[in-house]
Design an enzyme around this catalytic site. Structure first.
Site, short mmCIF file in Angstrom:
data_model
loop_
_atom_site.label_atom_id
_atom_site.label_comp_id
_atom_site.label_asym_id
_atom_site.label_seq_id
_atom_site.Cartn_x
_atom_site.Cartn_y
_atom_site.Cartn_z
N ILE A 140 2.78 -19.69 2.14
CA ILE A 140 1.92 -19.52 0.96
C ILE A 140 1.81 -18.06 0.55
O ILE A 140 1.16 -17.76 -0.46
CB ILE A 140 0.52 -20.11 1.21
N PHE A 184 2.77 -7.75 8.01
CA PHE A 184 3.57 -7.90 9.22
C PHE A 184 4.50 -9.12 9.19
O PHE A 184 5.35 -9.26 10.04
CB PHE A 184 2.65 -8.03 10.43
N GLY A 185 4.35 -10.01 8.23
CA GLY A 185 5.18 -11.20 8.20
C GLY A 185 4.66 -12.20 7.18
O GLY A 185 3.95 -11.84 6.23
N GLU A 186 5.00 -13.47 7.38
CA GLU A 186 4.63 -14.49 6.42
C GLU A 186 3.22 -15.04 6.71
O GLU A 186 2.74 -15.00 7.82
CB GLU A 186 5.63 -15.65 6.48
N ASP A 208 -12.73 -1.82 2.89
CA ASP A 208 -11.82 -2.34 1.86
C ASP A 208 -12.42 -3.59 1.22
O ASP A 208 -11.74 -4.59 1.02
CB ASP A 208 -10.46 -2.66 2.48
#
Length: 847
Positions: free
Chosen positions: A566, A571-573, A685
């Protein structure tokens, strides 16, 4: 049109009169038919036409003509001239009505439209005495598009000896059909042989569209192509007769959702009230939770726990029991402990106070044991051990329980909670303290322990005040006190630090040093109050993996099923999937994966977010389910938020929510930030992109990648850090000095308020980051979004105070929003776009 079906003369129009001739003939099956023939091969310059009667189009766009004919081989005719032909021409002429005469349309190629020159595959050279031997050719030609109401056909002979035996005119269509659960109407083929005509399908009765639009294409040969989309029988109906019928589920059966699956028989302890049921109703005394699948049997409440064992140790108690004989058909049985104090007499019992401690907890126990402490001495108690499961709250009756009566023994007093300094001199300190919350008898005296570094001293006092003499000037001492009854000493209090006064001219310097040392010692030794939880920075661990093991639960990768990607993270999916742990229901989760080929530092930084998240437990903070670190890929697994990030969600639903709904979202975010603030945690943030929204519009703070630990070492704790910062959301002091506090988070929260009320508009629009910094420095603040209540914009302005000490605390923000929700009239007043905000950003940005 089919000339072979004619029972009388065809009566087609001939030109010239000595050309084509209508005669009776025979087809290949020796049936009598009407034919046209011509054989003027010995006359030069032949131009013989025969025209059909008016043929109605009937909506067809492409017309097909089948011609059966025979042609005499020119070489078989004696003395045949060179003008002999073995071909003829096919023409058509369109018209909205039957207007043709003997001379109109003119007998020429224009206005007639030529279809083709027709040649014979086989010609014949001989005829027997009966005139019956001939070789019949069959050719099909088509033309289009046609658009008028009808047309004529014409056949032109220009020197052949031939017979036009039969003419059939037709169009092609795809028949009415039921495919993929949809009815497709009869559909005419297209104007070209390669045309595909789309037909829109309609679901069969009680069917529902799955993919839209539902289409089926009719090709030029009148054949249906592969369908697109489909219908499925809706909930309560199943497909029969190869998907052409949706029939209602019979009584005692149900179908919970749309699909091709069959109706299911009602599970145990449930029934239907009519045909076409989408679920089965539980019978009296049986229930189903909202999360139970409809095919799950209805269940009931558990019976009472069994075989209770109680072990009393002074003012502590250990309870153990066996599970109920009947769990109600469920596996989610837990236990609640109800504590009642019955005093020392025969009066009524009352609920125990909050001071009684339960380990591991009082409610929702999954194990069959509990340890209870901080009871009163010489007091009778009644403990009810309730067994509850997932449907207990649906039952009109109280949970089944087993009770046990106990009486506590004599016990030492509880600990003194706090020590106060009354006065001090360079060589003495006067202290006092309160009596223990639970004296458990008459206090005989108190024992005070104190020391400077290692060697401790003891003194006794029969009152709760004592003067300690003979101390060194300007020195910090550690003090602890405990009470004594006939049952013995209680526990020592927490360590408290007090300093004697300093003599001489070095007083100011010495007191400064002492304060610094005191603060240092307090940060090392002061005990946290019971129930108070403080965030621990995982980067303070010598081995960051230890923080992961302490704060994040390890999940077996076999319990995780990734469904689809999605998004992508640093760092990745990021994927969605399912998590099913032993003894628990399957739940939808979000899964962050660490891409292959990572370094050890990347792995540590990736898992640090889990070490942070795992310390939080609040309904407005994203919940960590656990991590996968012992297999590949490394994963962080959190609850799944159906509506994604708040900024995108608002942009997709612009103007769709009431002001109260928007304020409710803001209240949830503020509650989550209050929790983080109480944990001494600064987010750094906070923005709408880092807020996630679930299907119930609950907003949860997420993304702890930029967050850092806020050390509680001064009255105004500040964490200073470098690195990149989100300019549009960051307070001025954080931009200029890299000083991040809960007050800078408050500034960011004001920007989030503006994002929510503007439905995800970009703060400061298309201004550059430097322009934003310059504008803020010159006291520019964002104007109220369209239709923003003045009370909300005022709260934004409060969050954007230049002096961070003047900004509201998150506890105050939550209280303010609660008042707005309780009094919706306060949200009706709108802020006019006054001259205060009509400042030219161009002027601001250009100085």
């Amino acid at each position: 049109m089919d000339s072979t079906t004619a029972t009388a003369e065809l009566g087609w129009t001939i030109f010239p009169s000595q050309g084509w001739e209508e005669v009776s003939g025979y087809d290949e099956n020796m049936n009598t038919i009407r034919t046209y023939q011509v054989c003027n091969v010995f006359d030069s310059s032949q131009n013989n036409w025969v025209r059909t009667k008016y043929i109605r189009r009937r909506g067809a766009q492409r017309i097909h003509v089948q011609m059966k004919f025979s042609v005499r081989d020119c070489s078989s005719i004696p003395n045949v001239p060179g003008s002999c032909k073995e071909t003829f021409n096919l023409y058509y002429y369109e018209s909205d009505s039957d207007i043709a005469t003997k001379s109109s349309p003119p007998w020429m190629e224009n206005p007639w439209v030529k279809v083709d020159t027709i040649a014979a595959d086989e010609s014949f050279s001989q005829v027997d005495l009966g005139g019956r031997i001939m070789k019949i050719n069959s050719e099909v030609r088509s033309f289009g598009p046609v658009s008028r109401n009808g047309f004529y056909l014409a056949f032109q002979d220009y020197g052949a000896c031939m017979s036009l035996i039969a003419v059939r005119v037709f169009y092609r269509k795809c028949p009415l059909v039921i495919q993929n659960g949809a009815v497709f109407p009869e559909t005419l083929s297209g104007a070209e042989s390669t045309s595909l005509v789309a037909a829109r399908g309609v679901c069969v009765p009680n069917g529902e569209e799955v993919d839209v639009p539902i289409k089926l294409y009719c090709n030029g040969d009148g054949e249906w192509m592969v369908p697109i989309g489909r219908c499925m029988c809706k909930a309560g109906y199943e497909a029969l007769e190869n998907g052409t019928v949706c029939k209602a589920c019979m009584s005692g059966f149900f179908k919970a959702a749309q699909g091709d699956h069959k109706c299911l028989q009602c599970p145990i302890n449930s029934r239907t009230t009519n045909e076409g049921a989408t679920n089965c109703v539980c019978r009296n005394g049986y229930y189903r939770t909202d999360s139970d699948p409809p095919q799950m049997p209805c269940t009931t409440v558990p019976s009472a726990p069994q075989n209770v064992i109680s072990i009393v140790n002074e003012t502590s108690l250990r309870l153990e029991w066996s599970p109920p004989q009947e769990g109600g058909g469920r596996e989610d049985v837990v236990y609640n402990i109800i504590c009642k104090s019955c005093g020392s007499g025969r009066g009524g019992c009352t609920r125990c106070g909050d001071n009684v401690q339960f380990v591991p907890r009082q409610l929702g126990l999954t194990d069959t044991r509990v340890h209870i402490s901080d009871l009163l001495a010489h007091t009778q108690y009644t403990f009810e051990i309730q067994a509850v499961n997932g449907v207990s709250d649906q039952s009109p009756y109280s949970p089944q329980y087993t009770s046990v009566n106990i009486t506590t023994n004599q016990a030492a007093p509880s600990a003194v909670s706090i020590i106060h300094q009354v006065s001090r001199t360079p060589n003495s300190i006067t202290l006092s303290w309160s009596q223990p919350d639970q004296p458990n008898g008459v206090i005989l005296d108190y024992e005070l322990q104190y020391y400077e570094k290692w060697n401790s001293s003891l003194t006794r006092s029969q009152t709760n005040t004592v003067v300690i003499r003979g101390l060194k000037s300007g020195t910090i001492y550690v003090f602890q006190v405990r009470a004594r009854t006939v049952a013995g000493f209680g526990r020592f209090s927490g360590k408290m630090y007090f300093q004697t006064m300093t003599e001489g001219v070095v007083f100011i310097i010495a007191i400064t040093v002492v304060i610094i040392r005191l603060l240092f010692l307090l940060s090392l030794f002061t005990e946290v109050s019971p129930g108070m939880k403080i965030y621990i920075d995982p980067f303070t661990y010598e081995d960051p993996n230890e923080a992961v093991r302490e704060f994040a639960k390890e999940i077996d990768i076999a319990c995780v099923k990734i469904e689809q990607v999605i998004g992508a993270g640093e760092f990745g999916e990021v994927c969605s999937g399912n998590l099913r742990q032993p003894g628990k229901r399957e739940i939808l989760v979000a899964i962050k994966t660490l891409k292959a080929g990572y370094t050890e530092r990347q792995r540590r930084d990736f898992l640090s977010e889990a070490s942070i998240m795992g310390q939080f437990d609040h309904p407005n903070i994203i919940h960590l389910e656990g991590v996968v670190t012992k297999s590949s890929p490394v994963m962080i697994i959190t609850e799944f938020m159906e509506n994604g990030s708040l900024d995108s969600f608002l942009r997709q639903n612009d103007g769709q929510f009431t002001v109260i709904q928007l304020v409710g979202m803001l209240r949830g975010i503020a509650a989550g930030m209050k929790y983080l603030c109480d944990m001494n945690y600064v987010h750094r943030d906070l923005a709408a992109r880092n807020i996630l929204v679930n299907s119930n519009l609950v907003c949860k703070v997420s993304d702890f990648g930029l967050s850092r630990f806020l050390e509680d070492d001064t009255s105004d704790p500040t964490y200073t850090s470098g690195g990149k910062i989100p300019i549009r959301w960051t307070a001025p002091e954080a931009i200029q000095y890299r000083k991040f506090t809960s007050s800078s988070d408050c500034w960011s929260y004001g920007i989030v308020m503006w994002e929510v009320m503007s439905y995800g508009e970009r703060p400061y629009w298309d201004m550059s980051n430097q322009d934003v910094i310059n504008a803020i420095e010159q006291d520019y603040r964002l104007p109220p979004p369209m239709d923003c209540p003045s009370a909300l914009h005022q709260l934004m302005l409060d969050c954007w105070q230049k002096d961070r000490n003047n900004r509201p605390k998150f506890s105050q923000i939550v209280s303010t929003l609660d008042k707005m929700i309780r009094n919706p009239n306060s949200l009706k007043a709108m802020t006019p776009l006054s001259s205060r905000y009509d400042v030219s950003l161009m002027v601001l940005c250009n100085g």
